[in-house]
Design an enzyme around this catalytic site. Structure first.
Site, PDB file in Angstrom:
ATOM      1  N   ASP A  41     -18.712  -0.651 -11.173  1.00  0.00           N
ATOM      2  CA  ASP A  41     -17.651  -1.297 -11.926  1.00  0.00           C
ATOM      3  C   ASP A  41     -16.640  -0.229 -12.360  1.00  0.00           C
ATOM      4  O   ASP A  41     -17.015   0.819 -12.879  1.00  0.00           O
ATOM      5  CB  ASP A  41     -18.244  -1.994 -13.148  1.00  0.00           C
ATOM      6  CG  ASP A  41     -17.187  -2.571 -14.058  1.00  0.00           C
ATOM      7  OD1 ASP A  41     -16.845  -1.914 -15.055  1.00  0.00           O
ATOM      8  OD2 ASP A  41     -16.695  -3.662 -13.757  1.00  0.00           O
ATOM      9  N   ASP A  64     -10.248  -2.959   0.659  1.00  0.00           N
ATOM     10  CA  ASP A  64      -9.748  -3.177   2.023  1.00  0.00           C
ATOM     11  C   ASP A  64      -9.389  -1.873   2.722  1.00  0.00           C
ATOM     12  O   ASP A  64      -9.242  -1.830   3.942  1.00  0.00           O
ATOM     13  CB  ASP A  64      -8.550  -4.130   2.023  1.00  0.00           C
ATOM     14  CG  ASP A  64      -7.399  -3.639   1.148  1.00  0.00           C
ATOM     15  OD1 ASP A  64      -6.938  -2.501   1.352  1.00  0.00           O
ATOM     16  OD2 ASP A  64      -6.946  -4.407   0.280  1.00  0.00           O
ATOM     17  N   GLU A  96     -15.391   0.976  -6.050  1.00  0.00           N
ATOM     18  CA  GLU A  96     -15.258  -0.428  -5.671  1.00  0.00           C
ATOM     19  C   GLU A  96     -16.510  -1.168  -6.123  1.00  0.00           C
ATOM     20  O   GLU A  96     -17.632  -0.714  -5.878  1.00  0.00           O
ATOM     21  CB  GLU A  96     -15.064  -0.541  -4.158  1.00  0.00           C
ATOM     22  CG  GLU A  96     -15.246  -1.925  -3.574  1.00  0.00           C
ATOM     23  CD  GLU A  96     -14.262  -2.960  -4.107  1.00  0.00           C
ATOM     24  OE1 GLU A  96     -14.712  -4.029  -4.576  1.00  0.00           O
ATOM     25  OE2 GLU A  96     -13.040  -2.697  -4.070  1.00  0.00           O
ATOM     26  N   PRO A 156     -13.853 -10.445 -12.142  1.00  0.00           N
ATOM     27  CA  PRO A 156     -14.185  -9.016 -12.176  1.00  0.00           C
ATOM     28  C   PRO A 156     -12.993  -8.119 -12.517  1.00  0.00           C
ATOM     29  O   PRO A 156     -13.174  -7.012 -13.021  1.00  0.00           O
ATOM     30  CB  PRO A 156     -14.669  -8.743 -10.743  1.00  0.00           C
ATOM     31  CG  PRO A 156     -15.089 -10.064 -10.205  1.00  0.00           C
ATOM     32  CD  PRO A 156     -14.169 -11.061 -10.843  1.00  0.00           C
ATOM     33  N   HIS A 202       0.813  -1.213   0.000  1.00  0.00           N
ATOM     34  CA  HIS A 202       0.000   0.000   0.000  1.00  0.00           C
ATOM     35  C   HIS A 202       0.848   1.265   0.000  1.00  0.00           C
ATOM     36  O   HIS A 202       0.505   2.244  -0.676  1.00  0.00           O
ATOM     37  CB  HIS A 202      -0.957  -0.017   1.200  1.00  0.00           C
ATOM     38  CG  HIS A 202      -2.046  -1.028   1.075  1.00  0.00           C
ATOM     39  ND1 HIS A 202      -2.367  -1.927   2.069  1.00  0.00           N
ATOM     40  CD2 HIS A 202      -2.883  -1.317   0.042  1.00  0.00           C
ATOM     41  CE1 HIS A 202      -3.354  -2.708   1.665  1.00  0.00           C
ATOM     42  NE2 HIS A 202      -3.685  -2.359   0.435  1.00  0.00           N
ATOM     43  N   ASP A 260      -6.025  -0.513  -7.837  1.00  0.00           N
ATOM     44  CA  ASP A 260      -5.698  -1.543  -6.840  1.00  0.00           C
ATOM     45  C   ASP A 260      -6.637  -2.711  -7.069  1.00  0.00           C
ATOM     46  O   ASP A 260      -7.584  -2.941  -6.319  1.00  0.00           O
ATOM     47  CB  ASP A 260      -5.848  -0.966  -5.436  1.00  0.00           C
ATOM     48  CG  ASP A 260      -5.498  -1.977  -4.347  1.00  0.00           C
ATOM     49  OD1 ASP A 260      -4.845  -2.989  -4.662  1.00  0.00           O
ATOM     50  OD2 ASP A 260      -5.892  -1.749  -3.185  1.00  0.00           O
ATOM     51  N   ASP A 309      -6.182  -9.882  -9.716  1.00  0.00           N
ATOM     52  CA  ASP A 309      -5.511 -10.381 -10.910  1.00  0.00           C
ATOM     53  C   ASP A 309      -6.496 -10.393 -12.087  1.00  0.00           C
ATOM     54  O   ASP A 309      -7.715 -10.347 -11.889  1.00  0.00           O
ATOM     55  CB  ASP A 309      -4.957 -11.783 -10.653  1.00  0.00           C
ATOM     56  CG  ASP A 309      -3.762 -11.735  -9.719  1.00  0.00           C
ATOM     57  OD1 ASP A 309      -2.703 -11.258 -10.151  1.00  0.00           O
ATOM     58  OD2 ASP A 309      -3.888 -12.160  -8.545  1.00  0.00           O
TER      59      ASP A 309
END
Length: 282
Positions: A137, A85, A105, A162, A61, A155, A158
Protein backbone atom coordinates in the site's frame (compact mmCIF):
# COMPACT_ATOMS: atom_id res chain seq x y z
CA UNK A 1 -21.88 -5.31 -30.12
CA UNK A 2 -21.14 -5.13 -26.42
CA UNK A 3 -20.83 -1.66 -24.86
CA UNK A 4 -18.69 -0.60 -21.91
CA UNK A 5 -20.25 2.29 -20.03
CA UNK A 6 -18.12 4.41 -17.76
CA UNK A 7 -20.07 6.38 -15.17
CA UNK A 8 -17.42 8.33 -13.32
CA UNK A 9 -19.66 11.39 -13.07
CA UNK A 10 -23.28 11.38 -11.95
CA UNK A 11 -25.58 12.37 -14.79
CA UNK A 12 -22.93 11.91 -17.47
CA UNK A 13 -20.77 9.14 -18.84
CA UNK A 14 -18.94 7.85 -21.86
CA UNK A 15 -19.32 4.59 -23.74
CA UNK A 16 -16.86 2.39 -25.61
CA UNK A 17 -17.71 -0.31 -28.09
CA UNK A 18 -16.10 -3.57 -27.00
CA UNK A 19 -14.73 -5.27 -30.08
CA UNK A 20 -13.21 -8.01 -27.95
CA UNK A 21 -13.00 -8.65 -24.23
CA UNK A 22 -9.34 -9.44 -23.55
CA UNK A 23 -9.28 -9.95 -19.80
CA UNK A 24 -11.64 -9.67 -16.84
CA UNK A 25 -10.80 -10.47 -13.25
CA UNK A 26 -11.80 -9.50 -9.73
CA UNK A 27 -8.55 -8.97 -7.83
CA UNK A 28 -8.40 -8.73 -4.02
CA UNK A 29 -8.54 -4.95 -4.44
CA UNK A 30 -10.58 -4.10 -7.57
CA UNK A 31 -12.41 -5.28 -10.67
CA UNK A 32 -10.07 -5.18 -13.68
CA UNK A 33 -11.03 -5.41 -17.34
CA UNK A 34 -9.10 -4.98 -20.57
CA UNK A 35 -10.92 -4.82 -23.88
CA UNK A 36 -10.29 -3.79 -27.47
CA UNK A 37 -11.91 -0.70 -28.97
CA UNK A 38 -11.64 0.44 -32.59
CA UNK A 39 -10.71 4.03 -31.62
CA UNK A 40 -8.49 3.56 -28.56
CA UNK A 41 -7.12 0.03 -29.22
CA UNK A 42 -6.75 -1.81 -25.90
CA UNK A 43 -8.44 -0.14 -22.92
CA UNK A 44 -8.04 -0.91 -19.22
CA UNK A 45 -10.66 -0.08 -16.60
CA UNK A 46 -10.67 -0.56 -12.83
CA UNK A 47 -13.97 -0.72 -10.98
CA UNK A 48 -15.76 0.58 -14.07
CA UNK A 49 -13.51 3.64 -14.55
CA UNK A 50 -11.18 4.03 -17.53
CA UNK A 51 -7.54 4.04 -16.43
CA UNK A 52 -5.52 3.94 -19.64
CA UNK A 53 -5.71 3.20 -23.35
CA UNK A 54 -3.05 2.19 -25.86
CA UNK A 55 -3.86 5.06 -28.19
CA UNK A 56 -3.54 8.09 -25.88
CA UNK A 57 -1.53 6.89 -22.85
CA UNK A 58 1.62 8.65 -24.04
CA UNK A 59 0.10 12.07 -23.35
CA UNK A 60 -0.55 11.40 -19.69
CA UNK A 61 2.60 9.42 -18.97
CA UNK A 62 4.98 11.84 -20.68
CA UNK A 63 3.56 14.89 -18.94
CA UNK A 64 3.40 13.34 -15.47
CA UNK A 65 7.02 12.15 -15.83
CA UNK A 66 9.04 14.57 -17.96
CA UNK A 67 7.73 17.87 -16.59
CA UNK A 68 9.17 17.25 -13.09
CA UNK A 69 12.15 15.29 -14.42
CA UNK A 70 13.42 18.01 -16.74
CA UNK A 71 12.55 20.76 -14.25
CA UNK A 72 14.72 19.02 -11.65
CA UNK A 73 17.54 18.33 -14.08
CA UNK A 74 19.51 15.81 -12.03
CA UNK A 75 17.25 13.01 -10.83
CA UNK A 76 19.02 10.22 -9.03
CA UNK A 77 16.32 8.48 -6.98
CA UNK A 78 12.67 8.36 -7.97
CA UNK A 79 9.55 6.84 -6.42
CA UNK A 80 6.38 5.82 -8.25
CA UNK A 81 3.22 5.22 -6.23
CA UNK A 82 0.84 3.07 -8.26
CA UNK A 83 1.46 3.05 -12.00
CA UNK A 84 0.99 -0.69 -12.37
CA UNK A 85 0.50 -0.42 -16.13
CA UNK A 86 4.18 0.55 -16.44
CA UNK A 87 3.77 3.75 -18.46
CA UNK A 88 5.39 6.08 -15.92
CA UNK A 89 8.20 3.60 -15.38
CA UNK A 90 8.81 3.39 -19.14
CA UNK A 91 9.29 7.16 -19.31
CA UNK A 92 11.41 7.37 -16.14
CA UNK A 93 13.97 4.77 -17.24
CA UNK A 94 14.77 7.00 -20.22
CA UNK A 95 16.51 9.43 -17.83
CA UNK A 96 20.08 8.19 -17.58
CA UNK A 97 20.96 10.18 -14.45
CA UNK A 98 18.53 8.06 -12.41
CA UNK A 99 20.31 5.52 -10.24
CA UNK A 100 17.31 3.88 -8.54
CA UNK A 101 13.58 3.73 -9.18
CA UNK A 102 11.29 2.41 -6.47
CA UNK A 103 7.77 1.52 -7.54
CA UNK A 104 5.09 0.73 -4.98
CA UNK A 105 1.97 -0.91 -6.40
CA UNK A 106 -0.78 -2.36 -4.24
CA UNK A 107 -2.01 -4.91 -6.78
CA UNK A 108 0.40 -7.43 -8.34
CA UNK A 109 -2.38 -8.58 -10.67
CA UNK A 110 -2.45 -5.17 -12.37
CA UNK A 111 1.26 -5.40 -13.15
CA UNK A 112 1.09 -9.00 -14.37
CA UNK A 113 -1.97 -8.35 -16.49
CA UNK A 114 -0.60 -5.20 -18.08
CA UNK A 115 2.75 -6.82 -18.83
CA UNK A 116 0.88 -9.53 -20.71
CA UNK A 117 -1.94 -7.61 -22.38
CA UNK A 118 -0.60 -4.02 -22.53
CA UNK A 119 3.12 -4.71 -23.12
CA UNK A 120 3.78 -1.45 -24.95
CA UNK A 121 2.94 0.52 -21.81
CA UNK A 122 6.01 -0.74 -19.96
CA UNK A 123 8.04 -1.67 -23.07
CA UNK A 124 10.38 -3.83 -20.99
CA UNK A 125 10.87 -1.25 -18.22
CA UNK A 126 9.98 -3.74 -15.48
CA UNK A 127 13.24 -5.53 -16.35
CA UNK A 128 15.37 -2.42 -15.82
CA UNK A 129 18.06 -3.23 -13.19
CA UNK A 130 17.51 0.12 -11.47
CA UNK A 131 13.96 -0.86 -10.48
CA UNK A 132 12.98 -1.98 -7.00
CA UNK A 133 9.37 -3.17 -7.27
CA UNK A 134 7.47 -3.24 -3.98
CA UNK A 135 3.99 -4.73 -3.64
CA UNK A 136 2.51 -2.69 -0.83
CA UNK A 137 0.00 0.00 0.00
CA UNK A 138 1.46 3.36 -1.04
CA UNK A 139 0.44 5.08 2.19
CA UNK A 140 2.05 2.36 4.26
CA UNK A 141 5.28 2.60 2.29
CA UNK A 142 5.81 6.36 2.44
CA UNK A 143 4.90 6.52 6.12
CA UNK A 144 7.42 3.84 7.10
CA UNK A 145 10.36 4.03 4.67
CA UNK A 146 13.72 5.64 5.42
CA UNK A 147 14.48 6.17 1.73
CA UNK A 148 14.62 9.67 0.26
CA UNK A 149 13.79 10.67 -3.30
CA UNK A 150 14.37 13.51 -5.76
CA UNK A 151 10.98 12.85 -7.36
CA UNK A 152 7.77 11.20 -6.19
CA UNK A 153 5.09 10.47 -8.79
CA UNK A 154 1.68 9.42 -7.51
CA UNK A 155 0.06 7.68 -10.48
CA UNK A 156 -3.03 6.73 -8.56
CA UNK A 157 -6.66 6.01 -9.29
CA UNK A 158 -9.41 8.48 -8.40
CA UNK A 159 -10.02 9.12 -4.67
CA UNK A 160 -12.35 6.18 -4.14
CA UNK A 161 -11.55 2.70 -2.88
CA UNK A 162 -7.81 1.89 -2.67
CA UNK A 163 -6.87 5.32 -4.09
CA UNK A 164 -8.74 7.45 -1.54
CA UNK A 165 -5.92 7.64 1.02
CA UNK A 166 -3.51 8.89 -1.69
CA UNK A 167 -5.34 12.23 -1.65
CA UNK A 168 -5.14 12.71 2.11
CA UNK A 169 -3.13 15.26 4.08
CA UNK A 170 -1.31 12.44 5.86
CA UNK A 171 -0.19 10.98 2.52
CA UNK A 172 1.02 14.33 1.23
CA UNK A 173 2.89 14.94 4.49
CA UNK A 174 4.52 11.52 4.32
CA UNK A 175 5.58 12.17 0.72
CA UNK A 176 7.07 15.53 1.72
CA UNK A 177 9.04 13.78 4.44
CA UNK A 178 10.40 11.36 1.81
CA UNK A 179 11.67 14.10 -0.51
CA UNK A 180 15.26 15.20 -0.65
CA UNK A 181 16.05 18.90 -0.59
CA UNK A 182 14.76 20.42 -3.83
CA UNK A 183 12.66 17.33 -4.56
CA UNK A 184 9.35 17.39 -6.42
CA UNK A 185 6.01 15.65 -5.80
CA UNK A 186 3.53 15.28 -8.68
CA UNK A 187 0.23 13.44 -8.91
CA UNK A 188 -2.78 13.02 -11.14
CA UNK A 189 -5.65 15.10 -9.79
CA UNK A 190 -8.66 14.44 -11.98
CA UNK A 191 -10.61 16.54 -14.47
CA UNK A 192 -11.76 19.65 -12.58
CA UNK A 193 -14.71 20.39 -14.85
CA UNK A 194 -16.35 17.25 -13.42
CA UNK A 195 -14.34 16.86 -10.19
CA UNK A 196 -13.93 20.41 -8.83
CA UNK A 197 -13.95 19.42 -5.16
CA UNK A 198 -11.04 17.04 -5.73
CA UNK A 199 -8.92 19.90 -7.05
CA UNK A 200 -9.95 22.39 -4.38
CA UNK A 201 -9.28 19.96 -1.53
CA UNK A 202 -5.93 18.84 -2.91
CA UNK A 203 -4.90 22.45 -3.40
CA UNK A 204 -5.66 23.37 0.22
CA UNK A 205 -3.79 20.37 1.56
CA UNK A 206 -0.70 20.82 -0.60
CA UNK A 207 -0.50 24.58 -0.07
CA UNK A 208 -0.43 24.01 3.68
CA UNK A 209 2.61 21.74 3.35
CA UNK A 210 4.78 22.99 0.47
CA UNK A 211 6.41 26.31 -0.32
CA UNK A 212 5.44 26.05 -3.99
CA UNK A 213 2.25 24.17 -4.80
CA UNK A 214 0.17 24.46 -7.94
CA UNK A 215 -1.15 22.37 -10.81
CA UNK A 216 -0.44 21.98 -14.50
CA UNK A 217 -2.78 20.81 -17.20
CA UNK A 218 -3.00 18.25 -19.97
CA UNK A 219 -5.87 17.11 -22.17
CA UNK A 220 -6.14 13.33 -22.50
CA UNK A 221 -8.98 12.24 -24.85
CA UNK A 222 -10.09 9.22 -22.81
CA UNK A 223 -10.29 11.31 -19.60
CA UNK A 224 -13.36 13.27 -20.66
CA UNK A 225 -14.23 16.73 -19.42
CA UNK A 226 -11.45 18.88 -20.87
CA UNK A 227 -8.20 19.61 -19.09
CA UNK A 228 -6.90 17.17 -16.50
CA UNK A 229 -4.89 18.68 -13.66
CA UNK A 230 -1.61 17.28 -12.39
CA UNK A 231 -0.50 18.34 -8.92
CA UNK A 232 2.91 19.95 -8.46
CA UNK A 233 4.51 20.48 -5.05
CA UNK A 234 8.04 21.36 -3.94
CA UNK A 235 9.90 23.56 -1.49
CA UNK A 236 12.13 24.90 -4.29
CA UNK A 237 10.30 27.96 -5.60
CA UNK A 238 12.64 28.54 -8.52
CA UNK A 239 12.41 25.10 -10.08
CA UNK A 240 9.00 25.74 -11.67
CA UNK A 241 10.23 28.93 -13.33
CA UNK A 242 13.03 27.37 -15.33
CA UNK A 243 13.67 29.07 -18.69
CA UNK A 244 12.74 27.48 -21.99
CA UNK A 245 16.39 27.69 -23.04
CA UNK A 246 17.54 25.61 -20.08
CA UNK A 247 14.71 23.12 -20.59
CA UNK A 248 15.59 22.83 -24.26
CA UNK A 249 19.24 22.20 -23.43
CA UNK A 250 18.34 19.45 -20.95
CA UNK A 251 15.84 17.92 -23.34
CA UNK A 252 18.28 17.85 -26.24
CA UNK A 253 21.14 16.50 -24.13
CA UNK A 254 18.92 13.69 -22.86
CA UNK A 255 18.21 12.51 -26.44
CA UNK A 256 14.84 11.30 -25.16
CA UNK A 257 12.23 10.89 -27.88
CA UNK A 258 8.75 12.08 -26.93
CA UNK A 259 5.45 12.23 -28.79
CA UNK A 260 3.73 14.91 -26.70
CA UNK A 261 6.19 16.56 -24.34
CA UNK A 262 8.26 19.53 -25.51
CA UNK A 263 9.94 22.28 -23.48
CA UNK A 264 7.37 24.75 -24.81
CA UNK A 265 4.46 22.50 -23.80
CA UNK A 266 6.13 22.05 -20.40
CA UNK A 267 5.99 25.77 -19.62
CA UNK A 268 2.59 26.33 -21.23
CA UNK A 269 1.02 23.58 -19.13
CA UNK A 270 1.25 25.80 -16.03
CA UNK A 271 -0.94 28.46 -17.70
CA UNK A 272 -4.40 27.31 -16.68
CA UNK A 273 -7.90 28.61 -17.54
CA UNK A 274 -9.62 30.98 -15.16
CA UNK A 275 -12.14 28.47 -13.80
CA UNK A 276 -9.32 26.12 -12.80
CA UNK A 277 -7.30 28.92 -11.20
CA UNK A 278 -10.34 29.92 -9.17
CA UNK A 279 -10.73 26.33 -7.93
CA UNK A 280 -7.06 26.23 -6.97
CA UNK A 281 -7.36 29.48 -5.01
CA UNK A 282 -10.48 28.23 -3.30
Amino acid sequence: MKIFREALTQGYGQTFSVNKMIFEHKTPHQHLVIFENERFARVMALDGIIQTTERDEFIYHEMLTHVPAFAHGNLQNALIIGGGDGGILRELVKHKTIQTITQVEIDQTVIDTCREYLPNHSHGAFDDPRLDLVIDDGMNFVSSTNRRFDLIISDCTDPVGPGEVLFSTSFYQACKDCLREGGIFVAQNGVPFFQPEELTQSSKKLQSLFTDSTFYGVAVPSYVGGIMTLAWATDNRSIRHITVDKLTMRFQESAIETHYYTPEVHLAAFSLPGYINRLISG
